[in-house]
Write a protein that holds these residues in place. Sequence first.
Motif, PDB file in Angstrom:
ATOM      1  N   VAL A  15     -25.277  60.444  57.091  1.00 27.82           N
ATOM      2  CA  VAL A  15     -23.878  59.943  58.979  1.00 27.82           C
ATOM      3  C   VAL A  15     -24.886  60.529  59.441  1.00 27.82           C
ATOM      4  O   VAL A  15     -23.978  59.308  60.366  1.00 27.82           O
ATOM      5  N   GLY A  16     -25.062  61.755  59.899  1.00 21.28           N
ATOM      6  CA  GLY A  16     -24.764  61.590  61.580  1.00 21.28           C
ATOM      7  C   GLY A  16     -26.063  61.166  62.136  1.00 21.28           C
ATOM      8  O   GLY A  16     -26.084  61.094  63.274  1.00 21.28           O
ATOM      9  N   ALA A  17     -27.589  60.994  60.963  1.00 23.43           N
ATOM     10  CA  ALA A  17     -28.675  59.831  61.943  1.00 23.43           C
ATOM     11  C   ALA A  17     -27.822  58.535  61.835  1.00 23.43           C
ATOM     12  O   ALA A  17     -28.431  57.672  63.221  1.00 23.43           O
ATOM     13  N   PHE A  18     -27.306  58.165  61.425  1.00 21.79           N
ATOM     14  CA  PHE A  18     -26.809  56.355  61.445  1.00 21.79           C
ATOM     15  C   PHE A  18     -26.028  55.979  62.442  1.00 21.79           C
ATOM     16  O   PHE A  18     -25.447  55.568  63.502  1.00 21.79           O
ATOM     17  N   CYS A  19     -24.963  57.493  62.600  1.00 21.50           N
ATOM     18  CA  CYS A  19     -23.940  57.385  63.644  1.00 21.50           C
ATOM     19  C   CYS A  19     -24.350  57.410  65.293  1.00 21.50           C
ATOM     20  O   CYS A  19     -23.512  57.432  65.932  1.00 21.50           O
ATOM     21  N   VAL A  44     -27.555  56.270  66.209  1.00 22.53           N
ATOM     22  CA  VAL A  44     -28.005  55.248  66.332  1.00 22.53           C
ATOM     23  C   VAL A  44     -27.621  53.754  66.506  1.00 22.53           C
ATOM     24  O   VAL A  44     -26.656  53.898  65.924  1.00 22.53           O
ATOM     25  N   GLU A  45     -28.082  52.573  67.047  1.00 28.64           N
ATOM     26  CA  GLU A  45     -27.563  51.184  67.156  1.00 28.64           C
ATOM     27  C   GLU A  45     -28.198  50.980  65.248  1.00 28.64           C
ATOM     28  O   GLU A  45     -29.438  52.265  64.187  1.00 28.64           O
ATOM     29  N   ARG A  46     -27.501  50.153  64.165  1.00 29.80           N
ATOM     30  CA  ARG A  46     -27.924  50.280  63.738  1.00 29.80           C
ATOM     31  C   ARG A  46     -29.276  49.853  63.023  1.00 29.80           C
ATOM     32  O   ARG A  46     -30.228  48.961  64.078  1.00 29.80           O
ATOM     33  N   ARG A  47     -30.268  50.732  62.024  1.00 31.72           N
ATOM     34  CA  ARG A  47     -31.193  50.525  62.434  1.00 31.72           C
ATOM     35  C   ARG A  47     -31.621  51.223  60.599  1.00 31.72           C
ATOM     36  O   ARG A  47     -31.044  51.897  60.167  1.00 31.72           O
ATOM     37  N   SER A  71     -30.230  49.427  57.692  1.00 29.92           N
ATOM     38  CA  SER A  71     -29.591  49.503  58.688  1.00 29.92           C
ATOM     39  C   SER A  71     -28.230  48.544  58.601  1.00 29.92           C
ATOM     40  O   SER A  71     -27.427  48.319  59.817  1.00 29.92           O
ATOM     41  N   ASP A  72     -27.026  48.813  57.226  1.00 27.96           N
ATOM     42  CA  ASP A  72     -26.123  48.635  57.562  1.00 27.96           C
ATOM     43  C   ASP A  72     -25.085  48.960  57.010  1.00 27.96           C
ATOM     44  O   ASP A  72     -23.984  48.823  56.904  1.00 27.96           O
ATOM     45  N   GLY A  73     -26.031  50.866  57.054  1.00 29.10           N
ATOM     46  CA  GLY A  73     -25.205  52.114  56.126  1.00 29.10           C
ATOM     47  C   GLY A  73     -24.770  51.959  55.387  1.00 29.10           C
ATOM     48  O   GLY A  73     -23.661  52.683  54.537  1.00 29.10           O
ATOM     49  N   GLU A  74     -25.542  51.826  54.455  1.00 27.85           N
ATOM     50  CA  GLU A  74     -25.717  52.188  52.832  1.00 27.85           C
ATOM     51  C   GLU A  74     -27.040  52.995  52.967  1.00 27.85           C
ATOM     52  O   GLU A  74     -28.051  53.028  53.119  1.00 27.85           O
ATOM     53  N   TYR A  75     -26.085  53.823  52.016  1.00 27.72           N
ATOM     54  CA  TYR A  75     -26.681  55.078  51.739  1.00 27.72           C
ATOM     55  C   TYR A  75     -27.730  54.510  49.986  1.00 27.72           C
ATOM     56  O   TYR A  75     -26.639  55.040  49.393  1.00 27.72           O
ATOM     57  N   LYS A 104     -32.779  69.480  65.445  1.00 27.78           N
ATOM     58  CA  LYS A 104     -32.378  70.559  64.307  1.00 27.78           C
ATOM     59  C   LYS A 104     -30.453  69.760  63.903  1.00 27.78           C
ATOM     60  O   LYS A 104     -30.340  70.990  63.473  1.00 27.78           O
ATOM     61  N   LEU A 105     -30.198  69.052  64.704  1.00 25.85           N
ATOM     62  CA  LEU A 105     -29.164  69.512  64.602  1.00 25.85           C
ATOM     63  C   LEU A 105     -28.477  68.194  63.691  1.00 25.85           C
ATOM     64  O   LEU A 105     -26.705  67.639  63.371  1.00 25.85           O
ATOM     65  N   ILE A 106     -28.877  66.997  62.744  1.00 19.02           N
ATOM     66  CA  ILE A 106     -28.159  66.537  62.450  1.00 19.02           C
ATOM     67  C   ILE A 106     -27.543  66.321  61.310  1.00 19.02           C
ATOM     68  O   ILE A 106     -26.555  65.490  61.744  1.00 19.02           O
ATOM     69  N   VAL A 107     -27.750  67.035  60.618  1.00 17.57           N
ATOM     70  CA  VAL A 107     -26.371  67.605  59.842  1.00 17.57           C
ATOM     71  C   VAL A 107     -25.043  67.942  60.301  1.00 17.57           C
ATOM     72  O   VAL A 107     -24.004  67.909  59.763  1.00 17.57           O
ATOM     73  N   PRO A 108     -25.392  68.996  61.128  1.00 18.69           N
ATOM     74  CA  PRO A 108     -23.812  69.425  61.606  1.00 18.69           C
ATOM     75  C   PRO A 108     -23.227  67.940  62.070  1.00 18.69           C
ATOM     76  O   PRO A 108     -22.211  67.654  62.203  1.00 18.69           O
ATOM     77  N   LYS A 109     -23.861  67.576  62.578  1.00 20.05           N
ATOM     78  CA  LYS A 109     -23.726  65.885  63.910  1.00 20.05           C
ATOM     79  C   LYS A 109     -22.641  64.590  62.802  1.00 20.05           C
ATOM     80  O   LYS A 109     -21.657  64.208  63.123  1.00 20.05           O
ATOM     81  N   GLY A 110     -23.595  64.735  61.712  1.00 21.64           N
ATOM     82  CA  GLY A 110     -23.199  64.387  60.313  1.00 21.64           C
ATOM     83  C   GLY A 110     -21.803  64.563  60.006  1.00 21.64           C
ATOM     84  O   GLY A 110     -20.699  63.687  59.496  1.00 21.64           O
ATOM     85  N   LEU A 111     -21.689  65.888  59.568  1.00 22.45           N
ATOM     86  CA  LEU A 111     -20.123  66.785  59.815  1.00 22.45           C
ATOM     87  C   LEU A 111     -19.655  66.332  60.644  1.00 22.45           C
ATOM     88  O   LEU A 111     -17.942  65.884  60.495  1.00 22.45           O
ATOM     89  N   ASN A 112     -19.586  66.288  61.649  1.00 23.75           N
ATOM     90  CA  ASN A 112     -18.484  66.065  62.750  1.00 23.75           C
ATOM     91  C   ASN A 112     -17.934  64.592  62.629  1.00 23.75           C
ATOM     92  O   ASN A 112     -16.584  63.966  63.150  1.00 23.75           O
TER      93      ASN A 112
END
Length: 247
Positions: A102-106, A108-111, A129-133, A226-234
């Motif tokens: 979630v942190g990575a996808f949110c 950047v633009e759809r990639r 890029s469609d936001g499908e994990y 290093k904060l991609i997990v906390p960013k996703g949580l947020n």
Amino acid sequence: MNLTIDIGNTCVKLVAFNDTTPVEEMRMDCDELFKLNDFCEKYHFEHGIYSSVINLSDEFKSAIGNLSFPVMRLISGVTPIPVINKYSTPATLGTDRLAAAVGAFCSVERRDILIIDVGTCITYDFINSDGEYLGGNISPGPTVRLKSLHTFTDALPLVERKGMMSDIGETTEMAIRNGVMHGVEYEIEGYINDFSSKYPNLLVYLTGGVQLNLRISEKKCIFVDKLIVPKGLNYILLYNINELIHK
């Protein structure tokens, strides 16, 4: 202000966010609950979220429950998230892996994105890029590999991850460290090259606490965060904020 609490196998990571901007990070052990209280006294938090890959003690659960602001828990397969989870067994998906995607996808633009987290385990997670994990893979981390060599042999010593390295080990200690750390690097390089061949527009996020010497073409789009997990949580917290307010 929001608080994210990422509870991993080795430590707890607290991060304060002002909207989507990380303000401060602090690490603590699970038995250092006074640090959680000190961190919360430093900021005027309105909401919080936590995820855990370990079984929490009653004391830790109580400490979170007694905070002066509402704190939600991320539960895989249950908590609403701003991406589509296509994992076949969503309830078994580690919340750290889900939050990283979630942190990575949110961010950047759809990639198409490959997230590589090097810690106790090395996890490889892919979101398109469609936001499908779509899922990912799990491999032993460097420390687990070093301990395994010592545990499952009679003669090999327990070697620290940090220390002298070379292309060819001139001592048993160097041979073990070289083999493990170069092996991790080659494994990661292989994943990046393989995914890049299938997804030409691929972004790669590297996270975790292990520094690596990767021999990757400069043409590859690789970010170290290093904060991609906390960013996703947020981001997940912000996605659920209205429901949390009305509880």
